[in-house]
Design a protein around this motif. Structure first.
Motif, short mmCIF file in Angstrom:
data_model
loop_
_atom_site.label_atom_id
_atom_site.label_comp_id
_atom_site.label_asym_id
_atom_site.label_seq_id
_atom_site.Cartn_x
_atom_site.Cartn_y
_atom_site.Cartn_z
N ALA A 206 126.03 -15.19 -43.59
CA ALA A 206 124.74 -15.63 -42.74
C ALA A 206 125.70 -15.53 -41.23
CB ALA A 206 124.86 -16.49 -42.93
N ARG A 207 126.92 -15.96 -40.95
CA ARG A 207 126.99 -15.45 -39.01
C ARG A 207 127.26 -14.17 -39.33
NH1 ARG A 207 130.12 -20.70 -41.14
NH2 ARG A 207 129.73 -22.93 -39.44
N GLY A 208 127.90 -13.79 -39.93
CA GLY A 208 128.02 -12.13 -38.97
C GLY A 208 126.58 -11.32 -38.33
N ALA A 209 125.36 -11.59 -39.63
CA ALA A 209 123.83 -11.43 -39.68
C ALA A 209 123.30 -12.16 -38.59
CB ALA A 209 123.13 -11.44 -40.77
N GLY A 210 124.21 -13.02 -37.69
CA GLY A 210 123.15 -13.66 -36.69
C GLY A 210 122.57 -14.76 -37.54
N LEU A 211 122.63 -15.32 -38.61
CA LEU A 211 121.24 -16.42 -38.71
C LEU A 211 121.81 -17.24 -38.33
CD1 LEU A 211 121.32 -15.35 -42.70
CD2 LEU A 211 119.74 -14.58 -40.23
N ASP A 212 121.25 -17.88 -37.95
CA ASP A 212 120.90 -20.02 -37.27
C ASP A 212 120.92 -20.64 -38.54
OD1 ASP A 212 120.80 -19.43 -34.04
OD2 ASP A 212 118.94 -18.89 -35.34
N PHE A 213 120.14 -20.52 -39.89
CA PHE A 213 120.25 -21.38 -40.69
C PHE A 213 119.76 -21.01 -42.60
CE2 PHE A 213 115.52 -20.41 -39.99
CZ PHE A 213 115.12 -20.74 -41.07
N ILE A 214 120.54 -21.43 -43.61
CA ILE A 214 119.58 -20.51 -44.70
C ILE A 214 119.45 -21.66 -45.47
CG2 ILE A 214 121.91 -18.71 -44.38
CD1 ILE A 214 123.97 -20.16 -45.58
N THR A 215 119.10 -21.59 -46.81
CA THR A 215 119.07 -22.30 -47.83
C THR A 215 119.52 -21.77 -48.88
OG1 THR A 215 116.78 -23.04 -47.07
CG2 THR A 215 116.33 -23.03 -49.41
N LEU A 237 122.69 -24.22 -39.57
CA LEU A 237 122.23 -25.37 -40.87
C LEU A 237 122.39 -24.63 -41.91
CD1 LEU A 237 120.55 -28.38 -40.60
CD2 LEU A 237 118.80 -27.15 -40.33
N VAL A 238 121.85 -25.83 -43.11
CA VAL A 238 122.51 -25.54 -44.64
C VAL A 238 121.93 -25.97 -45.01
CG1 VAL A 238 123.57 -25.25 -46.53
CG2 VAL A 238 124.60 -24.25 -44.78
N LEU A 239 120.15 -25.24 -45.63
CA LEU A 239 119.31 -26.61 -46.45
C LEU A 239 119.47 -26.47 -47.37
CD1 LEU A 239 116.49 -24.96 -44.18
CD2 LEU A 239 117.65 -27.47 -43.73
N THR A 240 119.18 -27.45 -48.74
CA THR A 240 119.26 -27.54 -50.28
C THR A 240 117.94 -27.13 -50.15
OG1 THR A 240 118.85 -29.54 -49.95
CG2 THR A 240 120.89 -28.64 -49.71
#
Length: 505
Positions: A206-215, A237-240
């Protein structure tokens, strides 16, 4: 021990049909140590109910329970489904639909699992192995014409009970950039269901893809919620959540309270989905049907969209079923545009499971007040979002009237019916040789080539009487040999901007 003669019909789950086998009993270890094993074999015919429950009479003093299973896979004629059987377990609190007894599910991804107070196999929840009636649940997803022969081996290990660790859940906010556009992927799998990546590997991707949040959205389990310790940070930011995987379609529970489990044991005919959609919202999550036209067995969405907060129209690399999902979604926008009725925002997610499947392809870009769970979910719920194949493409899409008023993605420009309105798309990173399309309730009314170098501004003028809404798509060039009017694969798309006063028809 053969339990085939002990099958009996049961309404234990209160929803989809179920069978209950005869109870497996164990003798309490006299010295409080050692282990005890029981094996159950049986056969399920074609047309078996969705769930088969094997009751286990668990005595006091059990430190750990281990379950292993297997089933035969006979050859079948072309076009006929073979055997596929899932597995999970409920503890002494019962198997009531939506009840508290859930302790884990691994689908068909694992052949064995272990639960103790201290730890559990991914997909399962650690905690005491309490005395009472537990239930192993088999899910015969498909059954071959010759039937499905199964074997379940249960081992109890006796001894002193350990301590269950307190789960460490992700924080509700990250540092962020204040009010800004944030990129995220809200459909991801790890080893806690049928994914091949660890949470650490997903976070790195996710960091490698430039994302700010994941779920995190594992199939039918919440065990992954506590698996991200040390992996979040100011930049992520990690959402559940959960991918609730029923036999009549999958739905994402995005951003629910950590530790929330949503039951999946029902079909559309059971009239139970509304109850669990409400539970998702009560846990402050979003109800998002996933890949509604996917071709896998049980993936087509059969519950309708009345309970949905948004819909996933683009899932992984762009394919024909995404094209169908977008067309179906677009067909719902006309009523919202003309009548001011509620509408469903579109989301895009990768559904990545393993290496070779790209986290962040696609990704949803959402306007939020900050990088926090409440702000991200509010932006998604409002439709203040667009979908991109990667961080390499960026856009701004607005509508302006002659008096200087403007509206952005997901908003409404309350211009008079015949007042000129300009739809303006500013883009960078567009694919060479591609197409920019503006779509309305009449369909595509404007298209042009992507700008030279991939960056530029594209404008189109209309009126609210001519277009109830306008949305933008950026497409790649069609593959060689495609029909002349066929659009290419999607590179980016926006949610609509609605035009005209609310309620005008």
């Amino acid at each position: 021990m053969d339990r085939r003669a002990l099958l009996k019909m049961s309404a234990a789950t209160g929803a989809a049909g179920a069978l209950t086998l005869g109870t497996v009993t164990f003798a309490h270890a006299a010295d409080g140590r050692g282990e005890e094993t029981r094996k159950v074999t049986g056969e399920l015919p074609p047309g078996s109910p969705d769930f088969v429950y094997l009751p286990l009479d668990i005595p006091h003093g059990v430190r750990e329970i281990h379950v292993a299973y297997g089933y035969d896979r006979p050859s079948v004629p072309a076009g006929t489904q073979g055997n596929a059987c899932d597995i999970g377990i409920f503890d002494e609190r019962g198997i009531e639909l939506g009840g508290r007894g859930f302790r884990g599910w691994s689908g068909g991804f694992r052949t064995e699992f272990t639960i103790s107070a201290e730890q559990a196999t991914p997909g399962y929840l650690p905690g005491p192995v309490g005395a009472g009636t537990w239930h192993v649940v088999l899910g015969p997803y498909t059954v071959a014409p010759a039937g499905l022969h199964y074997e379940v081996t249960i081992t109890l290990r006796y001894g002193a009970r350990g301590r269950t660790p307190r789960p460490e859940y992700p924080p509700q906010r990250a540092k962020g950039r204040g009010r800004a556009w944030y990129r995220g992927d809200s459909h991801l799998h790890t080893v806690h269901s049928d994914g091949r990546r660890t949470p650490a590997e997903v976070a790195a991707a996710a960091r490698g893809a430039g994302l700010d949040f994941i779920t995190t959205t594992e199939h039918n389990t919440s065990s992954g919620h506590a698996a991200w310790a040390g992996l979040w940070g100011d930049d992520l930011l990690v959402l559940t959540g959960e991918e609730v995987t029923t036999r009549n379609g999958h739905v994402l529970a995005i951003g629910v309270d950590p530790g929330t489990f949503i039951d999946w044991r029902y079909r559309a005919r059971d009239n139970a989905f509304g109850r669990f959609a409400r539970k998702i919202r009560q846990a402050d999550g979003l109800v998002v049907p996933a890949h509604p036209h996917a071709t896998c067995i049980g993936c087509n969405w059969k519950f309708g969209f009345n309970e949905a907060d948004a819909v996933e129209v683009w899932n992984g690399p762009f394919t024909p079923d995404d094209e169908v999902s977008i067309a179906e979604w677009d067909n719902t926008l006309g009523a919202a545009g003309r009548g001011g009725k509620p509408w469903l925002p579109a989301l895009g997610n990768s559904d990545a499971h393993r290496d070779g499947q790209t986290v962040g392809l696609p990704q949803t870009v959402v306007l939020a007040d900050d990088l926090s769970r409440p702000a991200i979910l509010a932006g998604l719920r409002a439709g203040h979002s667009w979908i991109a194949e990667s961080t390499g493409i960026d856009l701004t899409f607005t509508a302006l009237d002659g008096r200087g008023r403007h509206a952005g993605i997901g908003d409404r420009l309350a211009a008079a019916r015949n007042e000129p309105v300009t739809a303006r798309l500013e883009i960078s990173g567009a694919p060479t040789g591609g197409t920019v399309r503006f779509l309305t309730d009449q369909g595509q009314l404007f298209a042009t080539a992507t700008p030279a170098g991939g960056s530029g501004v594209i404008e189109w003028r209309t009126t609210p009487s001519y277009a109830a809404y306008v949305r933008a798509e950026i497409r790649h060039a069609p593959p060689a040999g495609s029909p002349t009017d066929a659009p290419g694969p999607m590179a980016a798309m926006t949610n609509p901007i609605f035009l005209g006063a609310r309620g005008e028809g």
